[in-house]
Write a protein that holds these residues in place. Structure first.
Motif, mmCIF file in Angstrom:
data_model
loop_
_atom_site.group_PDB
_atom_site.id
_atom_site.type_symbol
_atom_site.label_atom_id
_atom_site.label_comp_id
_atom_site.label_asym_id
_atom_site.label_seq_id
_atom_site.Cartn_x
_atom_site.Cartn_y
_atom_site.Cartn_z
ATOM 1 N N GLN A 50 42.290 34.383 42.675
ATOM 2 C CA GLN A 50 43.318 35.502 42.451
ATOM 3 C C GLN A 50 43.381 35.696 41.050
ATOM 4 O O GLN A 50 43.792 37.012 40.832
ATOM 5 C CB GLN A 50 44.694 35.167 43.312
ATOM 6 N N GLN A 51 43.673 34.673 40.387
ATOM 7 C CA GLN A 51 43.731 34.910 38.972
ATOM 8 C C GLN A 51 42.523 35.804 38.417
ATOM 9 O O GLN A 51 42.628 36.957 37.556
ATOM 10 C CB GLN A 51 44.104 33.673 38.186
ATOM 11 N N PHE A 52 41.448 35.450 38.654
ATOM 12 C CA PHE A 52 40.176 35.994 38.061
ATOM 13 C C PHE A 52 39.970 37.576 38.585
ATOM 14 O O PHE A 52 39.972 38.401 37.895
ATOM 15 C CB PHE A 52 39.008 35.402 38.611
ATOM 16 N N GLN A 53 40.408 37.646 39.916
ATOM 17 C CA GLN A 53 40.390 39.075 40.587
ATOM 18 C C GLN A 53 41.407 39.948 39.677
ATOM 19 O O GLN A 53 41.115 41.011 39.514
ATOM 20 C CB GLN A 53 40.539 39.212 42.103
ATOM 21 N N GLN A 54 42.497 39.208 39.384
ATOM 22 C CA GLN A 54 43.857 40.069 38.794
ATOM 23 C C GLN A 54 43.187 40.687 37.539
ATOM 24 O O GLN A 54 43.610 41.692 36.821
ATOM 25 C CB GLN A 54 44.718 39.187 38.561
ATOM 26 N N TRP A 55 42.265 39.988 36.713
ATOM 27 C CA TRP A 55 41.786 40.399 35.181
ATOM 28 C C TRP A 55 40.360 41.126 35.406
ATOM 29 O O TRP A 55 39.797 41.142 34.463
ATOM 30 C CB TRP A 55 41.707 39.125 34.716
ATOM 31 N N GLY A 56 40.399 41.581 36.629
ATOM 32 C CA GLY A 56 39.144 42.385 36.999
ATOM 33 C C GLY A 56 37.702 41.646 36.983
ATOM 34 O O GLY A 56 36.686 42.319 36.904
#
Length: 355
Positions: A63-69
């Motif tokens: 989720q952290q990675f996805q939040q940053w695109g």
């Protein structure tokens, strides 16, 4: 029950994540890494391969990675290890681990991998359990929430930086089941992807040691060592950061012997490796009161997997400020290094890093 646990943990994780953004628009270098490391250690203790905590921490990282695109997914793999009873009986323990993969494509097909293992130590015997080694309560603040924290901050700060090479971030599991997660990832790489992997940077156990160590793999070419390990050492020394290479410790490796953690999987495959770690728990020379405290807190023979020591409270008590100091130091070196490596001068003949 597991579903409810999963939901509550993710809500807590997302809440903390949001608080990072509210806390400061531009945190100081290393601040996000230390906050993320503390969060992973305290919210997800006992991240043993195949455990609920490991699955939840993998989802949080994704989720952290996805939040940053970043394009990110969680890949499962199967593994097993032997468990030895007090009577000497050995039984197989079957586990299903989780590996988190995130990437952002560059202008060229070549890639740099930045990795850190997310699993904590699983007891391999009744003796391990009796000696508080691993298990459900091990926070793994040093080993290896610290590496994950630095990896996450690198990903966050590089999210808008245009790079010529692809950046791929991997949170492996299975370090303590014979590097099974790293082995699984390597096995799924195509021959072309292996050829296009210019470097694997492994981040592990960054807090306790007196120095940061930058080590190249046994099979890393000399030219790549100069651009990676030697460049990192130069940056560190320019910044007044204690840094060495090839310490000859059991958790690192002297020149020519090769690494002993997840990076070894890639090293054996002939892929260049840069390992970043600070794992001398027995400690070297230091000045005054802090060295005496370290010697008392981590006597000779202390295991990195000790539940009573590798946790936030213990490290803050015996090494006050060390978590923030060390994550900041590692970020000061790694951020400019990765930026330079991902945007190199390109040779028109082979499109590799130009020496």
């Amino acid at each position: 029950m597991l579903s409810a646990l999963r939901h509550s943990a993710i809500v807590i994780a997302l809440g903390v994540c949001c608080s990072f953004a509210v806390f400061a628009k531009e945190p100081a270098l290393g601040e996000t890494a230390s906050l993320q490391a503390r969060h992973l250690a305290t919210v997800f203790p006992g991240r043993m391969t195949g455990s609920p905590a490991e699955m939840l921490s993998a989802e949080y990282l994704q989720q952290q990675f996805q939040q940053w695109g970043y394009q990110s997914d969680v890949r499962q793999f199967h593994s097993r290890y032997t468990y030895t009873s007090k009577e000497g009986n050995k039984t197989w323990q079957n586990v299903t681990g989780s590996t988190v993969i995130a990437a952002r494509e560059g202008e060229l097909p070549e890639q740099i991998i930045i990795m850190a293992h997310l699993d904590t130590y699983a007891p391999h015997s009744d003796s391990d359990s009796d000696n508080n080694l691993g298990g459900l309560t091990l926070q793994g603040m040093d080993d290896n929430a610290s590496g994950l924290g630095v990896m996450l901050e690198l990903a966050q700060r590089l999210q808008h930086v245009k790079t010529r090479y692809t950046l791929r971030f991997i949170a492996t599991s299975g370090e303590y089941t014979s590097h099974s997660g790293a082995e699984d990832y390597l096995a799924r790489m195509s021959a072309k992807e292996k050829r296009n992997t210019l470097l694997v940077i492994n981040l592990s156990s960054l807090i306790v040691g007196d120095h940061i160590y930058f080590n190249s793999g046994k099979n890393t070419p000399v030219a790549v060592r100069k651009l990676t390990r030697d460049r990192a050492l130069t940056l560190a020394r320019q910044l007044g950061i204690r840094a060495l290479t090839s310490p000859g410790l059991s958790s690192a490796w002297p020149e020519g012997t090769g690494p002993t953690h997840d990076a070894s999987v890639f090293d054996k495959a002939g892929i260049p490796v840069l390992a970043v770690e600070a794992t001398d728990w027995s400690l070297g020379q230091h000045d005054g009161k802090q060295q005496r405290a370290k010697s008392k807190a981590f006597p000779s023979g202390t295991s990195r997997h000790d539940v009573t020591r590798d946790n936030q409270q213990y490290l803050d008590h015996w090494l006050p400020g060390q978590v923030e100091k060390r994550t900041r130091a590692v970020m000061k070196v790694m951020l400019p290094l990765v930026e330079d490596l991902a945007n190199p001068q390109i040779s028109h003949t082979n499109k590799k890093i130009k020496v």
